[in-house]
Design a protein around this motif. Sequence first.
Motif, PDB file in Angstrom:
ATOM      1  N   TRP A 245       6.640  11.842  14.958  1.00 32.39           N
ATOM      2  CA  TRP A 245       6.989  11.233  13.806  1.00 32.39           C
ATOM      3  C   TRP A 245       6.328  12.133  12.675  1.00 32.39           C
ATOM      4  O   TRP A 245       6.944  12.556  11.521  1.00 32.39           O
ATOM      5  CB  TRP A 245       6.829   9.719  13.488  1.00 32.39           C
ATOM      6  N   SER A 246       4.914  12.229  13.069  1.00 33.63           N
ATOM      7  CA  SER A 246       4.359  13.079  12.035  1.00 33.63           C
ATOM      8  C   SER A 246       5.038  14.659  11.704  1.00 33.63           C
ATOM      9  O   SER A 246       5.253  15.132  10.827  1.00 33.63           O
ATOM     10  CB  SER A 246       2.979  13.408  12.321  1.00 33.63           C
ATOM     11  N   THR A 252       5.196   6.769   9.468  1.00 28.40           N
ATOM     12  CA  THR A 252       5.126   5.636   8.492  1.00 28.40           C
ATOM     13  C   THR A 252       4.100   4.495   8.865  1.00 28.40           C
ATOM     14  O   THR A 252       3.984   3.623   8.299  1.00 28.40           O
ATOM     15  CB  THR A 252       6.558   4.726   8.586  1.00 28.40           C
ATOM     16  N   ILE A 253       3.216   5.026   9.718  1.00 26.83           N
ATOM     17  CA  ILE A 253       1.946   3.866  10.125  1.00 26.83           C
ATOM     18  C   ILE A 253       0.844   4.919  10.289  1.00 26.83           C
ATOM     19  O   ILE A 253       0.916   5.827  11.070  1.00 26.83           O
ATOM     20  CB  ILE A 253       2.499   2.894  11.026  1.00 26.83           C
ATOM     21  N   ILE A 254      -0.218   4.350   9.841  1.00 29.66           N
ATOM     22  CA  ILE A 254      -1.474   4.881  10.073  1.00 29.66           C
ATOM     23  C   ILE A 254      -2.426   3.911  10.266  1.00 29.66           C
ATOM     24  O   ILE A 254      -2.472   2.922   9.599  1.00 29.66           O
ATOM     25  CB  ILE A 254      -1.971   5.981   9.107  1.00 29.66           C
ATOM     26  N   HIS A 288       4.909   6.660   0.718  1.00 30.94           N
ATOM     27  CA  HIS A 288       6.085   7.520   0.792  1.00 30.94           C
ATOM     28  C   HIS A 288       6.832   7.176  -0.652  1.00 30.94           C
ATOM     29  O   HIS A 288       7.476   8.126  -1.121  1.00 30.94           O
ATOM     30  CB  HIS A 288       6.906   7.079   1.991  1.00 30.94           C
ATOM     31  N   ARG A 289       7.028   5.941  -0.844  1.00 33.83           N
ATOM     32  CA  ARG A 289       7.959   5.629  -2.019  1.00 33.83           C
ATOM     33  C   ARG A 289       7.489   6.280  -3.013  1.00 33.83           C
ATOM     34  O   ARG A 289       8.096   6.766  -3.999  1.00 33.83           O
ATOM     35  CB  ARG A 289       7.843   4.002  -2.314  1.00 33.83           C
ATOM     36  N   HIS A 290       6.134   6.192  -3.521  1.00 38.82           N
ATOM     37  CA  HIS A 290       5.409   6.524  -4.769  1.00 38.82           C
ATOM     38  C   HIS A 290       5.632   7.866  -4.850  1.00 38.82           C
ATOM     39  O   HIS A 290       6.077   8.588  -6.067  1.00 38.82           O
ATOM     40  CB  HIS A 290       3.957   6.342  -4.543  1.00 38.82           C
TER      41      HIS A 290
END
Lengths: 468, 356
Positions: A245-246, A252-254, A288-290
């Motif tokens: 995914w990276s 979306t998760i770390i 991500h949103r920001h």
Amino acid sequence: MLDGSAFTVATQIAAGIVIATGCLQYLSYIVQLAIAYRTLRKQPPLKRAGQLWDRYADVAPPIALLVPAYNEEASIVASVRALLAAKYPHIEVVVVNDGSRDGTMDALREAFDLQPVVRAFEEVAPHKPILGTYASPVASRLLVVDKENGGKADALNCAINLSRAPLVCSIDADSILDDDALIRAVGPFIADPMRTVAVGGTVRVANGCRIERGRIVSVGLSRRLLPLLQTIEYLRAFLMARLAWSRVGALTIISGAFGLFQRRAVIAVGGYSLGTVGEDYELIVKLHRHFRKIRREYVISYVPEPVCWTEVPEDLGTLGRQRARWQRGAIETMARHWRFLLNPRNGNISLFGYIVGLLIDIIGPLAEVIGYILIPLAWIAGVLSFEYALAFLALTFFAGIFISIGSLILDELELRRFPRKSDLLLLLFIAVIENFGYRQLSNYWRMVGIWQFVRGRKDWGVMRRRGY
Amino acid sequence: MSDLLIGIYLTASALAALALVLAFYVVIRRIFVDRAIARRQRLRQKLLGLMLESTATESTESAEPLVAAIRQDPGVAASVLQELSENLRGADFQFLLDRCREAELDTFLIKALKAERRAHRRQLAAETLQFFPGTAVRTALFSALQDEDAEVSVAAGDSLTAQGDIAAARAILDRLDHSQGGASLRLRTIYARCAEQHRDEILRLVADGEASPVMREVGIHALAQQGDLAAVPALLALVDDPSPEIRATAYAALARLGYPDLSGAIGRGLEDPNWQVRASAAEAVGLIGLPDLAEALGRLLADTEWYVRLTAALALVELRENGHEVLERISTSASGSPARIAALVIEENRGMAVHA
């Protein structure tokens, strides 16, 4: 195969959904495996930490290690000592005693001769009131904060506010960083300082490793079944899923156990969200949103080589509670940000981060559990022949084994963290047997997590650890 | 048996067979890899010993085993050479390089740079070729500037500049593709080398509004790194650049140069509409030590951005008496956030003084 009754039709439809979901789920696993394999082969990690020192030592930005501690009396001093000794040019360690009920604070006070100090800060990320801040005359890079209990996210916010370094690294108090973990993890921030906002490393199972003074002396495997099963799971989750995914820009998760963040970016999104058990997942989605909202190019990446070792549960009760909580956290975040995550304009984040995440974390396990119930039922009712039931089960199990062995190969190709051949053979065996019993149990815990989410449960549950 | 059933069984069998093959592959591979690693380690040790020994005697005849060992595995020899380059200098290292040439290590590396599939091996080749100046090497490195992998192309640029090929600086900068913004650390090294002798090239680059912001930023850092005050006028021009990132970087560079006569330009930066620029200018005030801007810094304690407030407060501490006066006044006469941060910074500073 089936007769024409209503039950048969219903069974056929349900079976169709279950089969389609299973196929999609395994297809996504195979895609992940292929992407992860290609990524690792193309740019394998640097083998020698010395090369990293040559490259980065002069330009490595300061890092604040944020250590939330709740009832960690037994291990906190060793953990902090190990962190203070981390091989990195500029670090500060900010330990936040999150209202522990045991002697965590006293242990720290005694070990480091803590003295009260004032630290100027802005409360830009919300947290519970601070009772005191302390510095140590024997460890100048240590800052200890004593505060009212507010949970992990609350403690991390407090640490972020008080730290001064441009990069912050969240790690669990019971986790152990590899000597070169920080210098490896900081690479993307140096290589691409304008765009990199977060980097995740690999979390591996510490059970079975030889640990002395808060450091991994030699890597080994636990002799207990549950940690061994989790070793394969962690390989699958990190080396396969996160790397893939990276690579496609959809991470979306770390993991909360080990993640490196640009401090300003975390503050820009208001820090960690309070009142959630999936604060690590939520933070990445908020980032991500920001950055998409302000239309700034950014990178959130995963680097396989920096390793943080963590102790995994060795009893079914603790493991079940942990997994149910993780599931709850994932659904909370997915539910909270569904509009953003489902927006097709967000490209890969929407497709891989959300839709595939939904498929793998929620719909897939649900379908699998339904399948396990449905197939024997249909067979007993005579609407499904024994051959078909056996064929579906064989397909499910062999696909699972293939994926598990595939993720083990990822580790073996480039990282080779298990030095003994016997360890490798043992893990191959575990990759096979985890599909018979453990996988079903994991799905059951996921169902429990979904149920807890529906019921609105918010607590973390009791986690029992053996300690190092 | 229906086609569907046969299909499912076939797929399951294929997956089982594949899993089995993979399992065998992993085990067999481990056996061979372990042997290969042990062999490479032995060769590495042998090479290290031979290289050090040959530099001690500097006898061409006694260096024959070394040449043979380099030919045995040029890849290992290249990495050992890299390692030794950090510790060996002058005639000793040159003697070693001559033996490597004798073993045609440079030819091997040129081939690897062109044909090796794996990027990290091409990168090692590009890095090691810096020790072998010559037309063929230069041509290979120039071609590698357009390598698909950013690390390889930057390593090639790094090697070219390390060979003193500064005249090619412009061509190097033009041919490197920085659109991905990667490998900026090595870019910094290249630019710093270019800035030594070809400052004009870097000045042209940083002033070029069309160039990639990453390239421009790295260029500004390189100018500051040189510590050459002649770059001050160019940097001062950049504090009015349309890009806030460039303005902020220019202030950071000016602070690093420490040129004292900058109150006017930095004062403007403290009122910049972009908070990152204000923070960078505030930091510059503290680093350079511009007491006449203490009042302006004090006003930033009421800034809308927390980072600016904190940076300004810490910069005031750096200004000593003038800064302390402003902090004391704000902590007692102002209210809300400015008073709080001023009081905290004073307290923190007092505590640090006691500890010291």
